[in-house]
Scaffold this motif. Structure first.
Motif, PDB file in Angstrom:
ATOM      1  N   VAL A  29       9.263  23.818  16.517  1.00  0.00           N
ATOM      2  CA  VAL A  29       8.314  23.366  17.537  1.00  0.00           C
ATOM      3  C   VAL A  29       7.682  22.044  17.117  1.00  0.00           C
ATOM      4  O   VAL A  29       7.604  21.086  17.907  1.00  0.00           O
ATOM      5  CB  VAL A  29       7.231  24.431  17.777  1.00  0.00           C
ATOM      6  N   VAL A  30       7.246  21.966  15.873  1.00  0.00           N
ATOM      7  CA  VAL A  30       6.599  20.747  15.390  1.00  0.00           C
ATOM      8  C   VAL A  30       7.585  19.573  15.428  1.00  0.00           C
ATOM      9  O   VAL A  30       7.241  18.455  15.840  1.00  0.00           O
ATOM     10  CB  VAL A  30       6.058  20.956  13.954  1.00  0.00           C
ATOM     11  N   ALA A  31       8.835  19.819  15.004  1.00  0.00           N
ATOM     12  CA  ALA A  31       9.841  18.749  14.966  1.00  0.00           C
ATOM     13  C   ALA A  31      10.138  18.216  16.362  1.00  0.00           C
ATOM     14  O   ALA A  31      10.181  16.991  16.576  1.00  0.00           O
ATOM     15  CB  ALA A  31      11.112  19.265  14.310  1.00  0.00           C
ATOM     16  N   GLU A  32      10.327  19.097  17.319  1.00  0.00           N
ATOM     17  CA  GLU A  32      10.656  18.638  18.673  1.00  0.00           C
ATOM     18  C   GLU A  32       9.477  17.941  19.334  1.00  0.00           C
ATOM     19  O   GLU A  32       9.646  16.939  20.038  1.00  0.00           O
ATOM     20  CB  GLU A  32      11.129  19.820  19.522  1.00  0.00           C
ATOM     21  N   PHE A  35       4.368  14.606  12.186  1.00  0.00           N
ATOM     22  CA  PHE A  35       5.423  14.395  11.197  1.00  0.00           C
ATOM     23  C   PHE A  35       4.937  14.706   9.785  1.00  0.00           C
ATOM     24  O   PHE A  35       5.707  15.191   8.945  1.00  0.00           O
ATOM     25  CB  PHE A  35       5.967  12.968  11.277  1.00  0.00           C
ATOM     26  N   SER A  36       3.656  14.405   9.506  1.00  0.00           N
ATOM     27  CA  SER A  36       3.097  14.756   8.188  1.00  0.00           C
ATOM     28  C   SER A  36       3.097  16.269   7.997  1.00  0.00           C
ATOM     29  O   SER A  36       3.441  16.781   6.914  1.00  0.00           O
ATOM     30  CB  SER A  36       1.677  14.198   8.060  1.00  0.00           C
ATOM     31  N   LYS A  37       2.730  16.993   9.046  1.00  0.00           N
ATOM     32  CA  LYS A  37       2.734  18.447   8.970  1.00  0.00           C
ATOM     33  C   LYS A  37       4.160  18.982   8.839  1.00  0.00           C
ATOM     34  O   LYS A  37       4.413  19.947   8.096  1.00  0.00           O
ATOM     35  CB  LYS A  37       2.067  19.032  10.205  1.00  0.00           C
ATOM     36  N   LEU A  38       5.090  18.334   9.543  1.00  0.00           N
ATOM     37  CA  LEU A  38       6.480  18.771   9.490  1.00  0.00           C
ATOM     38  C   LEU A  38       7.031  18.639   8.073  1.00  0.00           C
ATOM     39  O   LEU A  38       7.770  19.524   7.604  1.00  0.00           O
ATOM     40  CB  LEU A  38       7.326  17.952  10.463  1.00  0.00           C
ATOM     41  N   LEU A  88       7.709   8.762   8.316  1.00  0.00           N
ATOM     42  CA  LEU A  88       6.580   8.482   7.434  1.00  0.00           C
ATOM     43  C   LEU A  88       6.827   7.234   6.590  1.00  0.00           C
ATOM     44  O   LEU A  88       5.902   6.466   6.305  1.00  0.00           O
ATOM     45  CB  LEU A  88       6.293   9.691   6.538  1.00  0.00           C
ATOM     46  N   GLY A  89       8.092   7.014   6.208  1.00  0.00           N
ATOM     47  CA  GLY A  89       8.417   5.762   5.524  1.00  0.00           C
ATOM     48  C   GLY A  89       8.199   4.568   6.436  1.00  0.00           C
ATOM     49  O   GLY A  89       7.687   3.524   6.003  1.00  0.00           O
ATOM     50  N   LEU A  90       8.592   4.705   7.705  1.00  0.00           N
ATOM     51  CA  LEU A  90       8.398   3.623   8.670  1.00  0.00           C
ATOM     52  C   LEU A  90       6.924   3.341   8.878  1.00  0.00           C
ATOM     53  O   LEU A  90       6.497   2.171   8.946  1.00  0.00           O
ATOM     54  CB  LEU A  90       9.069   3.998   9.994  1.00  0.00           C
ATOM     55  N   ALA A  91       6.125   4.397   8.996  1.00  0.00           N
ATOM     56  CA  ALA A  91       4.685   4.217   9.196  1.00  0.00           C
ATOM     57  C   ALA A  91       4.061   3.484   8.015  1.00  0.00           C
ATOM     58  O   ALA A  91       3.216   2.582   8.187  1.00  0.00           O
ATOM     59  CB  ALA A  91       4.028   5.579   9.408  1.00  0.00           C
ATOM     60  N   ALA A  92       4.469   3.856   6.798  1.00  0.00           N
ATOM     61  CA  ALA A  92       3.941   3.177   5.613  1.00  0.00           C
ATOM     62  C   ALA A  92       4.394   1.721   5.565  1.00  0.00           C
ATOM     63  O   ALA A  92       3.617   0.821   5.202  1.00  0.00           O
ATOM     64  CB  ALA A  92       4.392   3.914   4.356  1.00  0.00           C
ATOM     65  N   PHE A  93       5.644   1.478   5.948  1.00  0.00           N
ATOM     66  CA  PHE A  93       6.174   0.105   5.949  1.00  0.00           C
ATOM     67  C   PHE A  93       5.374  -0.768   6.911  1.00  0.00           C
ATOM     68  O   PHE A  93       5.047  -1.919   6.605  1.00  0.00           O
ATOM     69  CB  PHE A  93       7.647   0.122   6.339  1.00  0.00           C
TER      70      PHE A  93
END
Length: 292
Positions: free
Chosen positions: A203-206, A227-230, A244-249
């Motif tokens: 559910v979280v992923a979708e 996504f952090s919870k996932l 999460l890598g993209l968000a940090a970038f």
């Protein structure tokens, strides 16, 4: 359902044509006058072939011309002989009757057996397409939504009115709305599923993927939280590691971005397009980090 009827009608038309074709075939004339004409034509063709042989022996005509003319005369002679044989009558007529009976048998088998089987197969194919539209999150939404899909969505909506705590039902409804292009309704359905099952990785992923695909430029807010919870629920989830890598970038935190992307790079199949693409991104990220 209209196209099922159209295809079934085409099958019937083809069957009727196949059955009626022998009956509509014109009968060859069997008069003495026509027979005499064919016999005279046969004699003329034989004489012309003989004359052609004589001219070829005397070398009065080009060899290629002789060859072409002989093929033409022989083809016309063969056709004439076949027509003369057909005028014999009895045996050919019996054969024609046998072919007619066989055509009727084939027609009846087609109408009585193949038509119902084809109809059932086409119906099953249509149902499979409908299920693909509704229950495959990766299915493309090109073209119009089939009526069967709309009917299934309506039934699902009605069932959820009676069973509002069905998280799996809300998840399927979110997928269906997404396929239909009803983004606001899809987001609301995903939110209901998440509210009922907030710790379910599927559910979280979708839900997170839907929000990200709706607005790929936004890597903060609810989509970041999801996504952090996932990643906590599923530490090996590749979608979460990538996002999460993209968000940090995007924040300029290249070290943290590499902390997500480097493990992801190792998890991807070696030599795959995804691995090669990520390898280039990782290299550029390291360059940027070295320049800071």
């Amino acid at each position: 359902m209209i196209w099922f009827a159209v295809i079934a009608a085409l099958i019937v038309v083809v069957t009727v044509w196949y059955v009626a074709r022998p009956l509509a075939r014109p009968t060859l004339p069997d008069s003495m006058e026509h027979r005499d004409q064919l016999q005279q034509l046969r004699e003329r063709l034989l004489v012309q072939l003989n004359e052609l042989d004589v001219e070829e022996g005397d070398r009065n005509i080009d060899a290629d011309v002789v060859s072409d003319e002989r093929r033409r005369l022989e083809a016309e002679l063969a056709r004439t002989l076949r027509e003369l044989e057909t005028l014999g009558g009895g045996k050919k007529k019996r054969k024609a009757k046998a072919e007619s009976r066989r055509a009727w048998v084939i027609g009846l088998v087609t109408l009585g057996v193949l038509l119902p089987l084809c109809s059932a197969g086409l119906y099953a194919l249509g149902q499979r397409q409908t299920l693909t539209y509704l229950f495959n999150p990766q299915a493309s939404a090109t073209g119009s939504i089939p009526p069967q899909a709309l009917e299934m969505v309506a039934r699902l909506e009605k069932r959820l009115e009676e069973q509002p705590d069905d998280a799996a039902g809300w998840l399927r409804l979110g997928r269906a709305y997404g396929v239909m292009g009803r983004q606001e309704a899809a987001e609301a359905a995903y939110a209901r599923a998440y509210k009922l099952m907030p710790d379910d990785p599927e559910v979280v992923a979708e839900y997170a993927s839907f929000l990200y695909n709706t607005d790929p430029q936004n890597t903060g807010g609810p989509v970041f939280t999801l996504f952090s919870k996932l990643l906590k629920l599923d530490p090996q989830n590749q979608d979460a590691m990538w996002f999460l890598g993209l968000a940090a970038f995007q924040k300029g935190d290249y070290k943290q971005a590499l902390g997500y992307w480097e493990p992801l790079q190792k998890a991807l199949p070696a030599g795959s397009n995804e691995a090669e693409h990520l390898s280039r991104i990782v290299s550029k990220t390291r360059e940027k980090m070295g320049k800071k």
